[in-house]
Design an enzyme around this catalytic site. Structure first.
Site, PDB file in Angstrom:
ATOM      1  N   HIS A  89       3.343   3.282   1.212  1.00  0.00           N
ATOM      2  CA  HIS A  89       3.654   2.061   0.173  1.00  0.00           C
ATOM      3  C   HIS A  89       5.072   2.099  -0.303  1.00  0.00           C
ATOM      4  O   HIS A  89       5.615   3.211  -0.669  1.00  0.00           O
ATOM      5  CB  HIS A  89       2.766   2.193  -0.858  1.00  0.00           C
ATOM      6  CG  HIS A  89       2.438   0.900  -1.694  1.00  0.00           C
ATOM      7  ND1 HIS A  89       3.338   0.347  -2.830  1.00  0.00           N
ATOM      8  CD2 HIS A  89       1.671   0.083  -1.353  1.00  0.00           C
ATOM      9  CE1 HIS A  89       3.017  -0.732  -2.969  1.00  0.00           C
ATOM     10  NE2 HIS A  89       1.809  -1.085  -2.488  1.00  0.00           N
ATOM     11  N   ASP A 121      -4.951  -1.630   1.946  1.00  0.00           N
ATOM     12  CA  ASP A 121      -5.490  -2.320   3.339  1.00  0.00           C
ATOM     13  C   ASP A 121      -6.064  -1.340   4.098  1.00  0.00           C
ATOM     14  O   ASP A 121      -6.958  -1.957   4.912  1.00  0.00           O
ATOM     15  CB  ASP A 121      -4.344  -3.001   3.934  1.00  0.00           C
ATOM     16  CG  ASP A 121      -3.281  -3.909   3.301  1.00  0.00           C
ATOM     17  OD1 ASP A 121      -4.127  -5.012   2.866  1.00  0.00           O
ATOM     18  OD2 ASP A 121      -2.218  -3.689   2.849  1.00  0.00           O
TER      19      ASP A 121
HETATM   20  C1  LIG Z   1       4.496  -0.176   3.334  1.00  0.00           C
HETATM   21  C2  LIG Z   1       5.939   0.269   4.001  1.00  0.00           C
HETATM   22  C3  LIG Z   1       6.672  -0.874   4.591  1.00  0.00           C
HETATM   23  C4  LIG Z   1       6.615   0.959   2.837  1.00  0.00           C
HETATM   24  O1  LIG Z   1       7.445   1.598   3.464  1.00  0.00           O
HETATM   25  P1  LIG Z   1       8.992   1.842   2.680  1.00  0.00           P
HETATM   26  O2  LIG Z   1       9.068   2.385   1.176  1.00  0.00           O
HETATM   27  O3  LIG Z   1       9.665   0.839   3.087  1.00  0.00           O
HETATM   28  O4  LIG Z   1       9.337   3.113   3.263  1.00  0.00           O
HETATM   29  P2  LIG Z   1       9.972   3.283   4.648  1.00  0.00           P
HETATM   30  O5  LIG Z   1       9.421   2.214   5.821  1.00  0.00           O
HETATM   31  O6  LIG Z   1      11.348   3.247   4.762  1.00  0.00           O
HETATM   32  O7  LIG Z   1       9.394   4.792   5.309  1.00  0.00           O
HETATM   33  C5  LIG Z   1       9.971   6.027   5.042  1.00  0.00           C
HETATM   34  C6  LIG Z   1       9.666   6.705   6.241  1.00  0.00           C
HETATM   35  O8  LIG Z   1       8.326   6.890   6.395  1.00  0.00           O
HETATM   36  C7  LIG Z   1       7.887   6.310   7.413  1.00  0.00           C
HETATM   37  N1  LIG Z   1       6.335   5.405   7.357  1.00  0.00           N
HETATM   38  C8  LIG Z   1       6.160   4.754   6.170  1.00  0.00           C
HETATM   39  N2  LIG Z   1       5.003   4.346   6.371  1.00  0.00           N
HETATM   40  C9  LIG Z   1       4.763   4.854   7.539  1.00  0.00           C
HETATM   41  C10 LIG Z   1       3.318   4.482   8.255  1.00  0.00           C
HETATM   42  N3  LIG Z   1       2.499   3.846   7.721  1.00  0.00           N
HETATM   43  N4  LIG Z   1       3.398   5.083   9.573  1.00  0.00           N
HETATM   44  C11 LIG Z   1       4.463   5.844  10.129  1.00  0.00           C
HETATM   45  N5  LIG Z   1       5.365   6.229   9.471  1.00  0.00           N
HETATM   46  C12 LIG Z   1       5.496   5.461   8.297  1.00  0.00           C
HETATM   47  C13 LIG Z   1       9.007   5.320   8.046  1.00  0.00           C
HETATM   48  O9  LIG Z   1       8.907   5.173   9.371  1.00  0.00           O
HETATM   49  C14 LIG Z   1      10.262   5.859   7.354  1.00  0.00           C
HETATM   50  O10 LIG Z   1      10.774   7.102   8.339  1.00  0.00           O
HETATM   51  P3  LIG Z   1      12.245   6.981   8.773  1.00  0.00           P
HETATM   52  O11 LIG Z   1      12.670   7.389   7.501  1.00  0.00           O
HETATM   53  O12 LIG Z   1      11.955   8.075   9.797  1.00  0.00           O
HETATM   54  O13 LIG Z   1      12.447   5.689   9.382  1.00  0.00           O
HETATM   55  C15 LIG Z   1       5.490   1.216   5.088  1.00  0.00           C
HETATM   56  O14 LIG Z   1       4.885   2.286   4.427  1.00  0.00           O
HETATM   57  C16 LIG Z   1       4.682   0.691   6.040  1.00  0.00           C
HETATM   58  O15 LIG Z   1       5.324  -0.026   6.972  1.00  0.00           O
HETATM   59  N6  LIG Z   1       3.389   0.842   6.085  1.00  0.00           N
HETATM   60  C17 LIG Z   1       2.482   0.385   7.272  1.00  0.00           C
HETATM   61  C18 LIG Z   1       2.198  -1.119   6.726  1.00  0.00           C
HETATM   62  C19 LIG Z   1       1.344  -1.202   5.649  1.00  0.00           C
HETATM   63  O16 LIG Z   1       0.248  -0.859   5.567  1.00  0.00           O
HETATM   64  N7  LIG Z   1       1.525  -2.219   4.687  1.00  0.00           N
HETATM   65  C20 LIG Z   1       1.049  -2.556   3.693  1.00  0.00           C
HETATM   66  C21 LIG Z   1       1.268  -2.170   2.417  1.00  0.00           C
HETATM   67  S1  LIG Z   1       0.376  -2.368   0.846  1.00  0.00           S
END
Ligand SMILES: CC(C)(COP(=O)(O)OP(=O)(O)OC[C@H]1O[C@@H](n2cnc3c(N)ncnc32)[C@H](O)[C@@H]1OP(=O)(O)O)[C@@H](O)C(=O)NCCC(=O)NCCS
Length: 393
Positions: free
Chosen positions: A263, A320
């Site tokens: 998240h 989710d």
């Molecule tokens: C929600 C989300 C976009 C938030 O992420 P964020 O704060 O932007 O953090 P990041 O995407 O930069 O993630 C940091 C690291 O963790 C990893 N990561 C985060 N969520 C992950 C997941 N669900 N699965 C695998 N890796 C994940 C990223 O790939 C990133 O790795 P990197 O630094 O090597 O590129 C992300 O966790 C995600 O894509 N989750 C899956 C989709 C989801 O469930 N969305 C609903 C949100 S309520």
């Protein structure tokens, strides 16, 4: 003029862009509050209708106000017949989120107060949207299966009426109550992507329906509301998987994401997920669908362990991850899961739109207008020389 602050923050993470009185998140401690009330308190004691009132009006209603508000919502449930006629002409394989997004401007055309820019008119528009978004989703689900849309039943609660309009059978009281709780839990979430989209659009003085259309578009993405449908696909794909930890490892090694995990704000378990996990276990036991809840727990355990090994210990299940199996056990198909999110979030969107439009949390309304750093082709301030197509490389 607002003071110019030179910050570059790709994705606006952690940048405060407005004040709000609608909701608050403590990401470190996994706390979500609507207008001062913890969501656990609301999920245990309140109803979606009452929570929508709270979000829109700032406080919980007394008995008389609640009855009036409920009556307004019930009265607004009917959608214009020409919307049904229009839906019948649309491709039956259209995604329900696209259908919902395309239907909102049609609802706008039916709103007699569309051009009324007063606060009371905005509150009435919000009521119409909260009542009609579920009606559109239910109607589309029937029309795409070759069935006629059903009229609303004024005796039923908000969630129960949605189930009735979708399925055409009297909903089980416990299922309707569980869905109502899910709607409470999803009703608002501060400046998430779709709410920000709504606020950004209304900041241009566009009307509420235009803003909600933008919110639905943002919600549909798989990193936002679309994640629940992706979680469901993952669960279906892993039904026969014997080695869930092995699948999780391989999936992550391949650079792919586990949907429903992680998240942008929570660095611990999402409080909504905690609630939904328990609800899922109860429904699974009651309906003999423990296999699904067991699979979801297996994925959770394996993924959390694997993330910890990789130094990503703040990645935990989000809302989710557990709403998908809960909705599935309620009989809601995968592609309706994100629309059900919209059915709930419409209350939060409207509350934020009103707050933005009428500057209820800050001194005056402001037009969102961030900047971008130009990193494209550049030939100096005189610009590049224009050549006819024949002379171009
Ligand atoms: C929600 C989300 C976009 C938030 O992420 P964020 O704060 O932007 O953090 P990041 O995407 O930069 O993630 C940091 C690291 O963790 C990893 N990561 C985060 N969520 C992950 C997941 N669900 N699965 C695998 N890796 C994940 C990223 O790939 C990133 O790795 P990197 O630094 O090597 O590129 C992300 O966790 C995600 O894509 N989750 C899956 C989709 C989801 O469930 N969305 C609903 C949100 S309520």
């Amino acid at each position: 003029m607002a003071e110019a602050v030179r910050v570059k923050n790709i994705g606006l993470r952690g940048v405060t862009v407005a004040d709000t009185k609608v909701s608050f998140i403590d990401g470190e401690n996994g706390i979500l509050i609507y207008r001062g009330y913890r969501i656990e308190e609301l999920a245990q004691n309140s109803s979606y209708t009452e929570t929508a009132y709270l979000l829109l009006n700032g406080d919980l209603p007394n008995r008389q106000r609640l009855e009036e508000f409920t009556a307004q919502l019930v009265e607004a449930r009917k959608v214009p017949e020409y919307l049904h006629e229009s839906l019948k002409k649309w491709p039956r394989d259209a995604h329900p989120m696209d259908v919902l997004q395309a239907s909102v401007p049609i609802l706008a055309m039916a709103d007699p107060e569309l051009r009324d820019e007063t606060r009371p008119a905005a509150a009435r528009q919000a009521v119409r949207l909260i009542s009609r978004i579920p009606a559109v989703v239910a109607a589309w689900h029937r029309i795409r299966r070759g069935l006629e849309p059903l009229p609303p039943d004024e005796r039923l609660s908000h969630a129960a009426n949605f189930l009735w309009q979708m399925n055409g059978t009297k909903p089980d009281e416990e299922v309707a109550h569980d869905l109502d709780v899910c709607l409470i839990l999803h009703a608002d979430h501060t400046f998430n992507a779709s709410t920000f989209a709504c606020r950004e659009v209304v900041s241009t003085r566009a009307h509420m329906y235009a803003s909600v259309t933008a919110g639905i578009g943002a919600l549909s993405g798989s990193l936002h509301g679309g994640a629940n449908a992706q979680v469901m696909e993952m669960l279906r794909g892993l039904e026969r998987e014997k080695d869930v930890p092995g699948w999780v490892k391989k999936h992550l090694d391949g650079g792919r994401k586990i949907m429903g995990m992680g998240h942008a704000v929570y660095k611990t378990m999402d409080p909504r997920a905690k609630f939904l996990k328990e609800m899922g276990l109860r429904i699974g036991q009651k309906t003999g669908q423990e296999k699904l809840t067991q699979l979801s727990r297996d994925i959770e355990e394996a993924a959390v362990r694997e993330f910890e090994k990789r130094g990503l210990s703040t990645i935990k299940p989000n809302v989710d991850f557990f709403s998908a199996p809960v909705y599935s056990m309620m009989g809601i198909p995968g592609d309706l899961m994100t629309p059900v999110f919209a059915i709930s979030r419409i209350a939060g969107w409207c509350a934020h739109i009103i707050e933005e439009e009428f500057a209820e949390a800050q001194e005056r309304p402001a037009l969102y207008r961030p900047q971008a750093e130009y990193v494209g082709n550049y030939c100096g301030l005189m610009g590049c020389e224009y050549h006819s197509p024949e002379k171009r490389a």
